[in-house]
Design a protein around this motif. Sequence first.
Motif: not given
Length: 291
Positions: A94, A97-101, A120-121, A124, A145
Amino acid sequence: MVKVVGVRFKKAGKIYYFDPGDFNIAKGSHVIVETVRGIEFGQVVVSNREVPDEEIVAPLKKVIRIATNEDEQHAEENSKREKEAFNIYLQKVKDHNLDMKLIDVEYTFDNNKILFYFTADGRVDFRELVKDLASVFKTRIELRQIGVRDESKMMGGIGICGRTLCCKSFLGEFQPVSIKMAKEQGLSLNPTKISGICGRLMCCLKYEQEAYEEILSRVPKQGAVVDTPEGQGVVMEISLLKELVKVKMDKGNETDIKVYRANEVKVIKDAASCCDDEIEIDMETLKQLED
């Protein structure tokens, strides 16, 4: 022949062979072994036995020891640390600010490395995140990943059959699954009906495929011209599991429908793979369900 024991590091994980040395290790026992990731704590799922040389990957590493009470306690402490690391990771992602699950966290038994599994889509850039995590945990950090199948295997869930996912409960390794299997088994090619919660083709399509292939080798295809005890006809419908064929008889200007066992008819003229031209669905969409 080589003497081995089979060890798993996760429930329904892949089985790895190790040299038991002088230990006679019972199934269900915990052992300490050396792997490419370092010293690990695993469970024996295959007790002492001999296997052919071609089934092992040389060199075969030896079991260091049967786990002691201290080892068991250390493994439990690592499980608690993993939960703490999970929360810290979420906060750091957070902050960057990374788009990772985040899917799962693992400590190696010797605490020399922490592995974070995420989805991730796309690609990253997590280099700064790794540096930040290393400064917090004071050990080696590895981010991996993973794909949607591995995500489902780690997280678990309930399949459309109402049972725990096969990959979570007993499948050690994923087997290739194809659209061809669904077609040969006479299943609907609706993606929502043949895909699992991972969004890929259901693993269970593989289970009975060999049986279907054997039956298909004995049963004529739909559209084939066959010779029956009552004359020639065209196969209109097939019941694979019962090995029955419904034949449209050609009797001059009259037609009649008869049902025969597959071994009662003889193919005179074979047919192309049935229904290929009748599939009213985007095949590109179906192909995306395959790995």
